[in-house]
Structure formats: C-alpha cells, structure tokens
Design a protein around this motif. Structure first.
Motif: not given
Length: 739
Positions: A461, A465, A469-470, A472-473, A476, A497, A504, A509, A512, A516
C-alpha cells in the motif's frame, strides 16, 4: 525463486556492485568506482521487481568480503522499541544502534568496526531526558554496551577498561547529582578519554551547530536538540548518522586499517523511500553535498521511477540525474553536477538511479523450465502458449514470472490440456501449490491471481494512503480496472464511495499509484497490463454472476450517454465511442456494430478507424467467446451487408487487441478481408457522389480518401497481427508485444 534471478550483470566480478565495493564475491580486489564523493545508489522499480532480493544477494555474496549491514525500513521493531522510552530513544537512534551492532559483529578481514563517536552521541541522547530519574537513565546508557568493542575499551581511544567506565555509570545511581545527568555522564566519559579519543570526538562533535569546536559542548547541544523534538531532533539524528560514517571511515585509516581492510563497507536499506528511510538518506545526501565525504556505499530501494519526491525540490529540473539500466554493457558514469549550493541543492544530485531489470524472454523461459523440472512436461504448443501468456501478463516483472511459473507447472496436465484453453484467465486461475510462509507457517494452495494481488497490492500500500482508506484500497483499484482517463475513473469513484465522509478522488489515486511504483499509461488508468488483468478478474468475481463488472460498465455507459455521442473524447475520439467500448465489454456487440455502421456512412475514415480500435480494446470475461465465429462470418448477424462486414471486422480487431487467448494464424487475413471490402464500399460511394455532385464534391473527396486509407489499414493491421503486435500501441504493450 533464485535470489540471483536476473541479476547476473549486477553481481558479476566486473559489475557495478563489485566495482563499488572494491571486491568480488570471491574476495578478489577490484578497482574502485567513483570516489571520494560517492553517490547513494537507489535501486528503483515497482512491486515485484526484486529490489529486496538484490539486497539479499549483496549481503550473502559480498557480506563475507566487506562489512555489510542491512535494514528493512518498513519493519516496526525499532519504532516499537523507541516508543518504550520516548524521552531517551527515537526510531532513528534504535536503527543506528542496530546497524552498529551488525558492523561490530563483522568477522572478516580487519574484524568488527568500532563506533566510539556513535556511542558517545547515543549515550548523550540516552542521558538527556531531564524528567527521568538517574536509575533508568543509567539503564539506558548501559543498554548501549552492546556496541562497545569486546576487550580493550575503544582500543586506546579511551583510558581504562569498560568495567571501569561502566562501574562509574553504576555509581551515578547512588551518588547525588550536582547537575543534570547528561553533564555527569559527559564528565565521567571525558575523564577517561585519551588524547587520541578527545581529538576524535572533538573533530566530530565540535562541528555540531553551536559547539564552537568543543566535543562536550557539541554532545550537550545534541542531547538538548533531541529533547526539543521536531526539526531540532532531526538535525541531531542526522548528525548521529554522520558520526557512524566517521567511525566507519576511521576503521580504514591508520596502519592497522590500511593493512587489514580492502574495499568499501556497505549499508543496505530496503524500503528506503518510506519515512524512516528518508530520515536516514536525507542527512547523508546533504552531508555529501556539503563536502563531508565518506566511504560507506549506501544501497537503498525506492518504488518510484524518479527515486521519490523527497529528492526533488518543487519547480526544479532533474535533467542531470544519472539513471542506469543494467545489461547495457557499460558501467554508469557518475559525478556530482557542478554548481550546487549546499542547503539549497536538490538531493538527486547525490544519487545514482539503478533501474531494476525486467527478465528477458529467454530468462523467463529458463525460469519456467526450472519450475517445471519435477512436473509433467506439456506438449510444445501448450508450452509456447504458456510462455507467451506469462510474458505478456508479467511484462518481465520477476515476481509475476515466478508465481505464474509455479502455478502453471503444477497445473499444466489438468488446467491446460490444449493451447486454446491457455487463456489469460486460465493462467491466473492456476493454483500456487501449498507451501510455508516466511515464518514457517503452512499456507494453503491458492489461485495465483490471489497470491499476486496479496503480494503486489495488499502488502504494498502507498505510504501516504490515509488510514481510513486502507481497508478498501484494493476495492477502489478493483473498480478502477475498467477506467481509462481520470474523468472516467472519477465517475467510478463518486459512485463507489457514495455515502463515505472521507473520499479519495481519482487525481489523488494517480499520485498514490505512482508513489507505489506502478507505471502510467495514457490509455488505461491502471497502467500495468498484468495488474489490470488481476483486478479485472477480481472485479468480475466481486459479486455473483459478474454483477459488479456489469454495474461499473453500465455506470460509465450512462455517463458518456449523458455527454452526447459527438462530445469530444481525448482517448476515444467521441463520447459515443467511449460508451460503445463499455457496452462491448459488458453487453456484447450488437449495438456496437449498429453504431459503427451508422458512423461509417457519415464520418471520415481516419476517425472511424480510431474509434474502432479504441472500442475494441475491451476485455472479454465471464461470457462465451464466439469472436472467431463472428470474425469468420459463421454467425448470423441481422442487417445489411455493410453491418455484417463491420461485425466481422469488429470481432477480428477485438480478438487482436484483447489477446487473452491464442491468436490463430487466420486472423491477419480475417482483418484484411473486411477492410478491403469496406474500401470497395467507399469507392462505390465516391462513384455515386461523382454522378450526383461532380468530381469536386466534398462527399467524393471524403469517400475517396477513406477508400485509400482502408486499403492501407488492411495492409498495416494485417502485418501487425502477423507480427503478434497490437494494432494500436500504448505504454502497456510497447515493450512486450502480444506474442
């Protein structure tokens, strides 16, 4: 997976690592690369690219030859230890203690590295809590005994023995203190310091801000800054890392050091783009920018392609940043760019970016063959299809290749009896055999797609984040597997959402995902083909009968219907084509064929071909695949001849672009036939327009240009299909093809 997989050139006797460390894995001396100003070597690559594996290789192969310490900055043990005594410890001080213990345990040439400078600084920090009583402070200082060298106390840097000094500390518990404990500690320490030791500590801590050249003043200021917290604490922690690097340098100086030590020591920092890693790397990079050079080779890992946002000042260019990809045949040329202003220069100036290598097709085949070694061998056609599917899904990402290889090797006799059944979805459904996890606990066999999602998404993750929201990351991202641009993604995010207080947006996103380490693609919101396939499969299984899959496509159909079919769209030419794409993916081709037939009569051929390619880039999942029959004209299609030709062409293009099943050799011919027939259709329209309007009419020109274009498309698309290449290139496939 063998740890060395794909790292031959990096680990070679004349490779980058041996030249940086000055020794080969076998212990032979090598000329040093760079110096005295050394870069921090950032190993960059997204999830599953093998950054941690490479660090393990360096430690295992080069660790017996040069001092090596390793730290996983994502682990929480140091943070938990610091939280036990927040007034006397921090995560960074615990990390430095942990690193020092590893260097002290070095048993190769020259023996362990002693760290008197670091010890003095850590002792000052441990003693600096003004609110604690003497007994716990003595315990804190005594806890640092492990980084003291065995035998003689600092080998001449301090007078007396360790027992003498530690006995003095113990006495502070019972003796009344005239002043702060830190003063008493420093008085006792410097009472036992030799002339050599006093000079060493003065050279280090005399440079601490506000020390005025005095070691005791510097140590006292360091302890006070640590207690102050915030930026002052970060300065103190950064200086402690400098003290450790000076201790390491000192071990290589003097007669004994020069005679017994060859090469350079290494520090390996995994997950160094996180908060802890940045707190270590930033002061080291700033020190080297200011001219405080040292011989420690720092290998650190980062997921972002540019190494991490902390390296780049806002608004500054990083055109001079040195980036190197292995297997180029040459070692990278690195030197610090001229003209930097300390404290204002971007940190990337001190970094060498090493891009983690993907596995070549030959290396992928070798790995798959190794994994099949103890299993029944598939027939040649099935084997080639598996190789093709693994190559396309993995993009050469080592973790992906190995997991797919493990699953397909175990399941080949039952899951893939024929090449036609070796679809992408079948490959992802193959089960990874039961095994043990890193803690030795049994893990049941699971579909390889679930294993990869767990390893590449759930455990990776983004650091930034938000906690809310962790949970349901993954959900999403799963819904976003059907999105293309940010507008498309934001439409989904509003619906998914709905009702949440904290949401988010798609723009965040994007950032993010980039942090990652996942690549971006202008045509697909999830820019990695393999990840998109994993998430697509999960979306279709999120609810019974693919309900979530159909609902997301229906939502997007409604959005683009509301915009109007002729509304411009950056990826699909028009909103109507974007709507047809989601209709094709979810509900089939009947309405799409009618849309394309109507557009064929009224639109320029170039725009029409662009729309066709964009529409047909759709995944087919959870439905019977009749695309070959439709492409060959073996299925009844209602409507006139034009609609039937377009239906054949649509399905041939869909097969070529989706490529989740083997592409048969007849497809290039199937592509060429309808395009040539449609060209003839436009030629007839041009002839009719000449009779009605004369040779200068606008319809004549449009139809004539379209007829010529479709002839060229018949040749070009057919050739690309024969070469197993996508008809419309994008970032997802430009390096891997569809073979």
């Amino acid at each position: 997976m063998p740890d060395e997989l794909g790292f031959d050139e990096l680990l070679d006797d004349d490779g980058l690592i041996a030249r940086l460390l000055g020794k080969t894995a076998a212990g032979r001396k090598r000329d040093l690369l760079y110096g005295p100003d050394l870069p921090v070597v950032l190993l960059v690559g997204g999830p599953g690219m093998g950054k941690g594996r490479l660090l393990r290789c360096i430690r295992r192969q080069f660790g017996p030859r040069v001092p090596v310490a390793q730290l996983d900055c994502a682990l929480t043990d140091c943070r938990e230890q610091a939280e036990e005594r927040p007034g006397s410890r921090s995560e960074v001080t615990e990390v430095l203690r942990k690193i020092a213990l590893q260097y002290g345990d070095w048993s190769g040439d020259g023996g362990g590295i002693t760290v008197p400078r670091l010890y003095a600084g850590l002792a000052a920090v441990a003693a600096s809590d003004r609110l604690a009583r003497a007994a716990p402070l003595v315990d804190e200082v005594s806890r640092l005994d492990g980084i003291l060298p065995p035998g003689s106390f600092w080998r001449g840097v301090l007078k007396g023995t360790a027992r003498n000094y530690l006995g003095y500390l113990a006495g502070l518990v019972t003796n009344p203190l005239a002043g702060p404990f830190l003063n008493a500690l420093l008085d006792g320490l410097f009472a036992r310091v030799s002339t050599e030791g006093r000079a060493a500590l003065a050279a280090c801590y005399g440079e601490y801000p506000g020390a005025g050249g005095g070691a005791q003043a510097g140590l006292r200021a360091l302890g006070e800054d640590f207690q102050q917290g915030g930026e002052a604490r970060r300065i103190a922690e950064g200086f402690l890392f400098r003290a450790l690097r000076q201790d390491i340098d000192a071990a290589y100086h003097g007669v004994r050091g020069r005679m017994s030590r060859v090469g350079r020591p290494a520090l390996l920092l995994d997950h160094a783009d996180g908060a802890l890693g940045r707190r270590l790397l930033k002061p080291a990079l700033e020190d080297r920018e200011r001219g405080h050079h040292d011989r420690l080779v720092i290998f650190a890992t980062a997921r972002r392609e540019d190494g991490g946002r902390f390296l780049h000042r806002a608004g500054s260019s990083h055109d001079g940043m040195v980036s190197w990809q292995p297997f180029t045949g040459l070692l990278p040329e690195w030197s610090r760019p001229p003209g930097g202003v300390p404290d204002h220069a971007p940190l990337w100036r001190g970094v060498l970016l090493v891009r983690m290598p993907v596995l070549t097709r030959d290396r992928q085949k070798d790995e798959l063959s190794r994994l099949r070694g103890g299993h029944e061998q598939p027939d040649n056609a099935v084997r080639l299809r598996i190789h093709s599917g693994v190559h396309r899904l993995s993009g050469g990402r080592p973790r992906f290749v190995t997991r797919l290889g493990e699953a397909t090797a175990a399941a080949v006799s039952t899951a893939f009896p024929t090449p036609e059944e070796c679809t992408d979805w079948a490959l992802l459904d193959a089960r990874v055999p039961a095994a043990e996890d890193e803690q030795g606990r049994p893990v049941a066999d699971r579909p390889v797609a679930d294993v990869l999602i767990d390893e590449l998404v759930v455990r990776q993750r983004p650091e930034e984040l938000p906690p809310e929201h962790r949970g349901h990351w993954l959900d999403l991202l799963t819904h976003l597997s059907v999105a293309h641009d940010v507008e498309c993604a934001q439409t989904l995010m509003r619906a998914v959402q709905e009702g949440r207080t904290e949401q988010l947006n798609a723009y965040r996103i994007v950032e993010l995902l980039e942090d990652t380490g996942w690549p971006r693609c202008p045509r697909h919101f999830i820019g990695d083909l393999g990840l998109r396939r994993l998430l697509t499969r999960r979306l279709h299984r999120l609810r019974p009968d693919g309900a979530a899959w159909h609902a997301d496509h229906a939502l997007l159909q409604g959005h683009y219907r509301d915009l109007g079919d002729r509304h411009p769209d950056p990826l699909f030419v028009t909103a109507g084509a974007h709507r047809m794409h989601h209709l094709l993916a979810s509900d089939g081709a009947a309405l799409v064929t009618r849309y394309l037939a109507d557009a064929f009569r009224t639109r320029p051929a170039a725009e029409w071909c662009e729309e066709l390619l964009a529409i047909a880039d759709a995944a087919l999942i959870g439905a019977d695949d009749d695309r070959y029959a439709r492409a060959l004209g073996e299925t009844h299609v209602p409507g006139d001849t034009l609609r039937r030709r377009i239906d054949r062409l649509l399905h041939a293009v869909w097969l070529t672009e989706d490529r989740t099943r083997p592409l048969e050799e007849i497809v290039p011919g199937v592509l060429r036939g309808p395009l040539r027939e449609l060209s003839e259709e436009l030629a007839k329209i041009a002839d009719e327009a000449v009779r009605d309007q004369g040779p200068e009419g606008a319809d004549v020109a449009r139809a004539a240009e379209g007829a010529a274009l479709l002839i060229r498309m018949a040749r070009d698309w057919g050739d690309r299909a024969e070469d197993k290449q996508p008809l419309k290139r994008c970032v997802c496939t430009e390096h891997i093809g569809f073979g």
